[in-house]
Design an enzyme around this catalytic site. Structure first.
Site, PDB file in Angstrom:
ATOM      1  N   HIS A  72       0.838  -1.203   0.000  1.00 48.27           N
ATOM      2  CA  HIS A  72       0.000   0.000   0.000  1.00 48.27           C
ATOM      3  C   HIS A  72       0.873   1.252   0.000  1.00 48.27           C
ATOM      4  CE1 HIS A  72      -4.104  -1.667   1.577  1.00 48.27           C
ATOM      5  NE2 HIS A  72      -3.596  -2.383   0.592  1.00 48.27           N
ATOM      6  N   TYR A 200      -8.840   5.450   8.096  1.00 40.27           N
ATOM      7  CA  TYR A 200      -8.943   5.769   9.528  1.00 40.27           C
ATOM      8  C   TYR A 200      -9.896   6.947   9.685  1.00 40.27           C
ATOM      9  CZ  TYR A 200      -4.411   3.305  10.283  1.00 40.27           C
ATOM     10  OH  TYR A 200      -3.401   2.395  10.350  1.00 40.27           O
ATOM     11  N   PRO A 292      -2.894   0.369  19.060  1.00 41.51           N
ATOM     12  CA  PRO A 292      -2.728  -0.147  17.689  1.00 41.51           C
ATOM     13  C   PRO A 292      -2.886   0.890  16.579  1.00 41.51           C
ATOM     14  CG  PRO A 292      -4.789  -0.933  18.651  1.00 41.51           C
ATOM     15  CD  PRO A 292      -4.051  -0.233  19.736  1.00 41.51           C
ATOM     16  N   LYS A 296       2.162  -0.224  14.996  1.00 41.35           N
ATOM     17  CA  LYS A 296       3.586  -0.331  15.312  1.00 41.35           C
ATOM     18  C   LYS A 296       3.995  -1.563  16.138  1.00 41.35           C
ATOM     19  CE  LYS A 296       5.147   3.231  13.225  1.00 41.35           C
ATOM     20  NZ  LYS A 296       4.932   2.666  11.896  1.00 41.35           N
ATOM     21  N   TYR A 383       4.820   6.473   9.815  1.00 40.31           N
ATOM     22  CA  TYR A 383       3.937   5.344   9.524  1.00 40.31           C
ATOM     23  C   TYR A 383       4.682   4.230   8.785  1.00 40.31           C
ATOM     24  CZ  TYR A 383      -0.455   2.916   8.513  1.00 40.31           C
ATOM     25  OH  TYR A 383      -1.470   1.986   8.462  1.00 40.31           O
TER      26      TYR A 383
HETATM   27  P1  RFL Z   1       2.717 -11.811  21.626  1.00 36.22           P
HETATM   28  O1  RFL Z   1       2.206 -11.885  20.228  1.00 36.22           O
HETATM   29  O2  RFL Z   1       1.799 -11.434  22.703  1.00 36.22           O
HETATM   30  O3  RFL Z   1       3.388 -13.218  21.944  1.00 36.22           O
HETATM   31  C1  RFL Z   1       3.829 -13.559  23.243  1.00 36.22           C
HETATM   32  C2  RFL Z   1       3.753 -15.055  23.400  1.00 36.22           C
HETATM   33  O4  RFL Z   1       4.250 -15.419  24.691  1.00 36.22           O
HETATM   34  C3  RFL Z   1       3.377 -16.405  25.245  1.00 36.22           C
HETATM   35  N1  RFL Z   1       3.499 -16.382  26.723  1.00 36.22           N
HETATM   36  C4  RFL Z   1       4.190 -17.303  27.430  1.00 36.22           C
HETATM   37  N2  RFL Z   1       4.904 -18.355  27.054  1.00 36.22           N
HETATM   38  C5  RFL Z   1       5.492 -19.091  28.033  1.00 36.22           C
HETATM   39  N3  RFL Z   1       5.370 -18.799  29.363  1.00 36.22           N
HETATM   40  C6  RFL Z   1       4.655 -17.743  29.773  1.00 36.22           C
HETATM   41  N4  RFL Z   1       4.557 -17.456  31.086  1.00 36.22           N
HETATM   42  C7  RFL Z   1       4.040 -16.932  28.800  1.00 36.22           C
HETATM   43  N5  RFL Z   1       3.267 -15.815  28.840  1.00 36.22           N
HETATM   44  C8  RFL Z   1       2.955 -15.500  27.591  1.00 36.22           C
HETATM   45  C9  RFL Z   1       2.004 -16.007  24.744  1.00 36.22           C
HETATM   46  O5  RFL Z   1       1.090 -17.108  24.781  1.00 36.22           O
HETATM   47  C10 RFL Z   1       2.320 -15.565  23.319  1.00 36.22           C
HETATM   48  O6  RFL Z   1       2.232 -16.617  22.385  1.00 36.22           O
HETATM   49  O7  RFL Z   1       3.967 -10.782  21.717  1.00 36.22           O
HETATM   50  P2  RFL Z   1       5.114 -10.471  20.653  1.00 36.22           P
HETATM   51  O8  RFL Z   1       5.676 -11.718  20.058  1.00 36.22           O
HETATM   52  O9  RFL Z   1       5.992  -9.496  21.328  1.00 36.22           O
HETATM   53  O10 RFL Z   1       4.355  -9.734  19.437  1.00 36.22           O
HETATM   54  C11 RFL Z   1       3.751  -8.484  19.607  1.00 36.22           C
HETATM   55  C12 RFL Z   1       2.540  -8.350  18.689  1.00 36.22           C
HETATM   56  O11 RFL Z   1       1.705  -9.470  18.854  1.00 36.22           O
HETATM   57  C13 RFL Z   1       1.747  -7.055  18.971  1.00 36.22           C
HETATM   58  O12 RFL Z   1       2.612  -5.985  19.239  1.00 36.22           O
HETATM   59  C14 RFL Z   1       0.858  -6.661  17.775  1.00 36.22           C
HETATM   60  O13 RFL Z   1      -0.151  -7.606  17.562  1.00 36.22           O
HETATM   61  C15 RFL Z   1       0.217  -5.281  18.010  1.00 36.22           C
HETATM   62  N6  RFL Z   1      -0.721  -4.900  16.955  1.00 36.22           N
HETATM   63  C16 RFL Z   1      -0.274  -4.390  15.745  1.00 36.22           C
HETATM   64  N7  RFL Z   1       1.051  -4.305  15.492  1.00 36.22           N
HETATM   65  C17 RFL Z   1       1.492  -3.869  14.272  1.00 36.22           C
HETATM   66  O14 RFL Z   1       2.713  -3.780  14.065  1.00 36.22           O
HETATM   67  N8  RFL Z   1       0.621  -3.532  13.243  1.00 36.22           N
HETATM   68  C18 RFL Z   1      -0.723  -3.603  13.421  1.00 36.22           C
HETATM   69  O15 RFL Z   1      -1.457  -3.356  12.462  1.00 36.22           O
HETATM   70  C19 RFL Z   1      -1.222  -4.022  14.716  1.00 36.22           C
HETATM   71  N9  RFL Z   1      -2.530  -4.130  14.951  1.00 36.22           N
HETATM   72  C20 RFL Z   1      -2.097  -5.021  17.182  1.00 36.22           C
HETATM   73  C21 RFL Z   1      -2.986  -4.618  16.142  1.00 36.22           C
HETATM   74  C22 RFL Z   1      -2.607  -5.544  18.365  1.00 36.22           C
HETATM   75  C23 RFL Z   1      -3.965  -5.637  18.549  1.00 36.22           C
HETATM   76  N10 RFL Z   1      -4.423  -6.191  19.777  1.00 36.22           N
HETATM   77  C24 RFL Z   1      -5.369  -7.211  19.867  1.00 36.22           C
HETATM   78  C25 RFL Z   1      -3.750  -5.809  20.991  1.00 36.22           C
HETATM   79  C26 RFL Z   1      -4.353  -4.707  16.312  1.00 36.22           C
HETATM   80  C27 RFL Z   1      -4.856  -5.184  17.530  1.00 36.22           C
HETATM   81  C28 RFL Z   1      -6.342  -5.206  17.681  1.00 36.22           C
HETATM   82  C1  PHB Z   2      -5.227  -4.323  11.197  1.00 33.73           C
HETATM   83  O1  PHB Z   2      -5.416  -4.572   9.996  1.00 33.73           O
HETATM   84  O2  PHB Z   2      -5.479  -5.145  12.082  1.00 33.73           O
HETATM   85  C2  PHB Z   2      -4.713  -2.985  11.584  1.00 33.73           C
HETATM   86  C3  PHB Z   2      -4.304  -2.105  10.604  1.00 33.73           C
HETATM   87  C4  PHB Z   2      -3.827  -0.849  10.967  1.00 33.73           C
HETATM   88  C5  PHB Z   2      -3.776  -0.497  12.290  1.00 33.73           C
HETATM   89  C6  PHB Z   2      -4.173  -1.380  13.275  1.00 33.73           C
HETATM   90  C7  PHB Z   2      -4.652  -2.637  12.927  1.00 33.73           C
HETATM   91  O3  PHB Z   2      -3.351   0.747  12.619  1.00 33.73           O
END
Ligand code: RFL
Ligand code: PHB
Length: 389
Positions: A72, A200, A292, A296, A383
């Site tokens: 994109h 957005y 989110p 990032k 971004y």
């Molecule tokens: P995770 O993905 O939470 O993985 C951590 C893992 O550790 C396990 N764990 C354990 N394992 C062993 N012993 C324990 N005591 C443990 N405790 C926990 C967990 O089960 C899990 O499998 O962290 P990690 O790897 O640092 O990754 C981070 C990302 O997942 C997170 O930052 C992103 O999802 C945030 N995020 C977004 N990031 C982006 O870069 N672009 C996006 O578009 C974006 N959109 C989002 C998002 C996060 C969202 N939510 C739900 C918070 C959109 C949403 C809605």
């Molecule tokens: C997503 O597609 O889940 C998403 C995209 C952009 C954001 C956050 C989440 O800023």
């Protein structure tokens, strides 16, 4: 079991770290509390920065992303009745890649299964030990027995609620936090996205985001109350509310359908300092959280582990400079992403508690953004992602 690096958590941070270390000839073990299916069932990020795309290539897992991801070159902002496209490519010469975290994780799991590096799923009572000595270890329970992994280093990639950060003595760590007074209600559905690019919106009824996973799978978000439960939001209510928040000319193109997943996420900014405690390192959500809005979180997780993998590889080549500077280098980038995510969140959401003055400030900020190429370039530069130090 003995390994060089014991990694706690099989999210994107832990799995990418494992892949980068393996490519550098460094043995590692990943210990995860959940099952692989559970990890793959969490619907989260969708937007990858160019730096993350390059790191996935470097780790040898970029092929499917290159084939199926959607590049994109911009996104659209809506504020009240006004719309403004931010041209990422024109302002920065870079694009972002729309490719779901689930798919990144699946690609990393697949690669890991073929690499022979051990992964323990469904590990209970994971405990990290002696990380302030030269001989750290971790223990866990599985199948009714106790297991132990001895390692040179422990990587805490276990997310915000993990055990690693919680194991550090409180006097050794400082934390910074801001909790936002609302959540995001997300819905995933196999319907074509309403627009070609991300959209957005700040509306009187609250924030909205139209995102996607592919040309036939959409991801939508609505600002909701922290008291809301997913059960309060049957699909019809979600689609109705999204249509009301969208401008009529966009709403009329909206295709609705049954949801595949729906969840509510609270919004938080959080940073822990430092990210190194002897031979224990924190990376990804274990060390910091961003709301989110700026997309990032996953990208920061990827750049943390890139810095960490390099530092550990340097250690085995005889220099501890990278290890000594990991925390400082990672935090410099993290704080900038925290600032951008906070700024974008504050601009695009409804904050009734900030009153009429708060709303005027948001309107003035949006006006400035629309009129100033410098402001658009600044937004676009953040971004698409700042360079990896
Ligand atoms: P995770 O993905 O939470 O993985 C951590 C893992 O550790 C396990 N764990 C354990 N394992 C062993 N012993 C324990 N005591 C443990 N405790 C926990 C967990 O089960 C899990 O499998 O962290 P990690 O790897 O640092 O990754 C981070 C990302 O997942 C997170 O930052 C992103 O999802 C945030 N995020 C977004 N990031 C982006 O870069 N672009 C996006 O578009 C974006 N959109 C989002 C998002 C996060 C969202 N939510 C739900 C918070 C959109 C949403 C809605
Ligand atoms: C997503 O597609 O889940 C998403 C995209 C952009 C954001 C956050 C989440 O800023």
């Amino acid at each position: 079991m003995r390994t060089q690096v014991a990694i706690v958590g099989a999210g994107p941070a832990g799995l990418l770290l494992g892949a980068l270390l393996h490519r550098a000839g460094i043995d590692n073990v990943v210990v995860e509390r959940r099952s692989a299916d559970h990890v793959l069932g969490r619907i989260r990020a969708g937007v990858l920065e160019q730096v993350t795309v390059d790191l996935l290539d470097e780790a040898g897992v970029g092929a499917r992303m290159r084939a199926e991801g959607l590049a994109h070159g911009g996104f659209e902002l809506l504020f009240g009745q006004r719309r403004k496209r931010i041209d990422l490519y024109k302002r920065t010469g870079k694009r972002v890649m729309v490719y779901g975290q689930t798919e990144v994780t699946r690609d990393l799991m697949h690669d890991r299964a073929g690499s022979g590096q051990p992964t323990v799923y469904l590990a209970e009572a994971v405990t990290v030990r002696d990380f302030d000595t030269a001989t750290p270890s971790l223990t866990y329970r599985k199948g009714g027995s106790e297991h132990r992994v001895d390692a040179d280093f422990i990587a805490g990639c276990d997310g915000f609620h993990g055990v690693c950060r919680a194991s550090v003595p409180t006097r050794a760590i400082r934390t910074f936090e801001k909790v936002y007074p609302f959540g995001w209600l997300g819905l995933l559905a196999d319907v074509p996205p309403v627009a070609d690019e991300l959209f957005y919106g700040h509306t009187e009824r609250g924030f909205l985001l139209c995102s996607m996973r592919s040309r036939s799978r959409s991801r939508y978000y609505l600002q909701c109350s922290l008291d809301d439960k997913v059960e309060d939001w049957p699909d019809e209510r979600f689609w109705g509310e999204l249509s009301r928040r969208l401008p009529p000319e966009v709403a009329e193109r909206l295709t609705t359908g049954p949801s595949i997943e729906k969840s509510i996420a609270p919004l938080r900014s959080f940073v822990a300092e430092p990210l190194r405690f002897g031979r224990l390192f924190l990376a990804g959500d274990a060390g910091h959280i961003v709301p989110p809005t700026g997309a990032k979180g996953l990208n920061l997780a990827a750049t943390d582990v890139a810095l960490l993998a390099r530092a550990i590889a340097e250690h085995y080549r005889g220099s501890d400079d990278g290890i000594d500077r990991y925390s400082e280098r990672a935090l410099a980038r993290i704080w900038k992403a925290e600032r951008f995510s906070w700024w974008f969140t504050m601009l695009m959401h409804r904050f009734p508690e900030n009153g009429a003055f708060g709303l005027r400030m948001q309107q003035a900020e949006f006006d400035y953004l629309c009129a100033s190429t410098a402001a658009q370039t600044s937004m676009a530069e953040n971004y698409v992602g700042l360079p990896l130090a």
